[in-house]
Design a protein around this motif. Structure first.
Motif, mmCIF file in Angstrom:
data_model
loop_
_atom_site.group_PDB
_atom_site.id
_atom_site.type_symbol
_atom_site.label_atom_id
_atom_site.label_comp_id
_atom_site.label_asym_id
_atom_site.label_seq_id
_atom_site.Cartn_x
_atom_site.Cartn_y
_atom_site.Cartn_z
ATOM 1 N N LEU A 398 -8.548 2.360 -1.314
ATOM 2 C CA LEU A 398 -9.173 3.551 -1.606
ATOM 3 C C LEU A 398 -8.048 4.251 -2.313
ATOM 4 N N ARG A 399 -6.638 4.419 -1.709
ATOM 5 C CA ARG A 399 -5.617 5.121 -2.430
ATOM 6 C C ARG A 399 -5.079 4.594 -3.584
ATOM 7 N N LEU A 400 -5.320 3.267 -3.795
ATOM 8 C CA LEU A 400 -4.780 2.635 -5.064
ATOM 9 C C LEU A 400 -5.842 2.769 -6.338
ATOM 10 N N GLU A 401 -6.996 3.172 -6.012
ATOM 11 C CA GLU A 401 -7.954 3.268 -7.090
ATOM 12 C C GLU A 401 -7.611 4.122 -8.199
ATOM 13 N N GLY A 402 -6.912 5.285 -7.858
ATOM 14 C CA GLY A 402 -6.502 6.228 -9.044
ATOM 15 C C GLY A 402 -5.198 5.800 -9.415
ATOM 16 N N ASP A 405 -0.842 2.940 -13.073
ATOM 17 C CA ASP A 405 0.505 2.447 -13.578
ATOM 18 C C ASP A 405 0.305 0.790 -13.255
ATOM 19 N N PRO A 406 0.336 -0.120 -14.156
ATOM 20 C CA PRO A 406 0.268 -1.608 -13.808
ATOM 21 C C PRO A 406 1.239 -2.234 -12.944
ATOM 22 N N GLU A 412 1.753 -2.901 -5.006
ATOM 23 C CA GLU A 412 1.310 -2.363 -3.696
ATOM 24 C C GLU A 412 -0.227 -3.081 -3.390
ATOM 25 N N ASP A 413 -0.766 -3.802 -4.121
ATOM 26 C CA ASP A 413 -1.958 -4.313 -3.734
ATOM 27 C C ASP A 413 -1.858 -5.933 -3.476
#
Length: 427
Positions: A398-402, A405-406, A412-413
């Protein structure tokens, strides 16, 4: 008439919704785009709620049914301890009971919806609401509202609301013993009005005013990663999804991507018809996207759209919250595009509901079919296992959804990095 393999989590776009088809989370009520909020049942235990017992069908026949129904109705009206109980109350309860108890396996999805719940569901399926744009989970026992994430660009995000905040009050109101729908009703309102949240952040209680606004949610987003890997994120399926996905794929094709990552994590479902249309943008025209098992008769549903990026390898990201329509699309990509599924086992909700209006403004939502993969399989109750299993915390997803920056997104994923590595080997 719309069909929903919907699911659960409250998208308080608030804007928001909840289980119209969900597979059950734990003791908390979660809200998700698709249906009206529902309170969690009382805890199980001696004398308490026992789902298997309380939704079971007795083995004895209920003979002379109409006559005995009338006898029961008359007896309750005449002798019930509370004299305010009306005939209307009993008929409403009878319809709700037919839906929830006639088929114990489907009691989570078969519901009587009030006029306000019907209106909310229909708004949700259009993908646009007035609210603050926060995703929440509600614990009825404590009354606390856990923030699971926010919609990128929403009023809640701008106000600094973020996971793992706990909302304690909304405009000073406590929610212990109340239901998720009570929370949703109080957070929603008119655009331009302010709602004040009392938030427990760490060991501090802070007051956060948020101005409600129009929220467009479940927005399809695309990125180019590592120079030539296309990435498309679909948070849910509503009326806007197929056209938005078409545009995203066309943009990626114009940029010359050589592979595609389809991110369906935390996608808890939505409209069946819109999910099929979205799949049609990615699978061969004329192929069977999904089959419906209706009363033992198998009905294929065929893709009618000319797809894009049909010649590139695909990986699909899934997790435990990938459910219903999202599972349908995952299976179609796996069977028809030989996509590699990366992540964790999906939710396991493989039924389709329809919504029929009643003359008084209420509506009945009930199960009309089980759906099957193009290869004829169902993963109802078990979920679809990934080809490559990689776990990740739901909060991180959920945090990374926004994050747009590629470089940071990939770094981070871990699930996304794995999908890119799989695609690299496939080319």
């Amino acid at each position: 008439m719309r069909r929903f393999p919907l699911l659960p989590l409250v998208l308080l776009s608030i804007g928001c919704t909840q289980p119209v088809s969900s597979a059950g989370a734990g003791p908390a009520s979660v809200a998700v785009v698709g249906a009206p909020p529902a309170a969690a049942p009382p805890a199980s235990g001696a004398g308490g709620w026992n789902e298997e017992r309380d939704f079971s069908v007795p083995p004895e026949k209920f003979t002379d049914a109409q006559r005995n129904f009338e006898e029961a109705r008359k007896a309750i009206l005449a002798g019930y301890y509370r004299d305010s109980l009306t005939e209307e109350d009993l008929y409403r309860a009878a319809v709700a009971g037919m839906l929830e108890r006639a088929d114990p396996d489907m009691h989570k999805w078969n519901k009587l919806l009030s006029p306000s719940e019907v209106a909310e569901l229909r708004r949700d399926l259009q993908g646009e609401l007035v609210g603050i744009g926060v995703k929440i989970e509600f614990d009825q026992a404590t009354g606390y509202i856990d923030v699971k994430g926010t919609i990128p660009g929403s009023p809640a995000e701008r106000a600094g609301v973020q996971a793992p905040d706990k909302i304690v009050t909304v405009n000073g109101k406590l929610y212990k013993g109340l239901a998720l729908r009570d929370v949703v009703a109080d957070i929603r309102g008119k655009a331009g009005e302010t709602v004040t949240l009392s938030i427990l952040r760490g060991d501090k209680l802070v007051s956060v005013p948020v101005v409600r606004d129009k929220i467009v949610y479940d927005v399809v987003r695309d990125l180019v990663l590592g120079g030539d890997v296309g990435y498309v994120r679909i948070p849910g399926f509503n009326a806007r999804t197929p056209a938005a996905l078409h545009d995203a794929l066309a943009e990626l094709a114009a940029k010359g991507v050589h592979s595609l990552v389809l991110d369906l994590r935390d996608n808890q479902g939505g409209s069946f018809d819109d999910a099929v249309a979205a799949a049609g943008e990615m699978v061969p025209a004329g192929s069977t996207v999904v089959s419906l098992n209706k009363r033992g008769k198998i009905e294929p549903v065929v893709a009618k759209t000319t797809p894009m990026l049909l010649d590139v390898p695909v990986a699909v990201l899934v997790d435990r919250e990938t459910a219903s329509s999202a599972e349908l699309v995952t299976a179609a990509m796996q069977d028809l595009r030989h996509a590699t599924v990366v992540g964790t086992r999906t939710h396991g909700k493989w039924t389709v509901q329809t919504l029929d209006d009643l003359p008084n403004g209420y509506a009945i939502k009930y199960t009309i079919a089980m759906f099957l993969t193009p290869g004829g399989k169902s993963y109802e109750g078990t979920g679809l296992a990934p080809d490559v299993e990689v776990d990740a915390a739901a909060a991180d997803v959920l945090r990374l959804e926004g994050v747009t920056d590629p470089t940071r997104r990939v770094a981070e994923d871990v699930q996304l990095r794995t999908a890119i590595a799989v695609l690299g080997r496939a080319r």
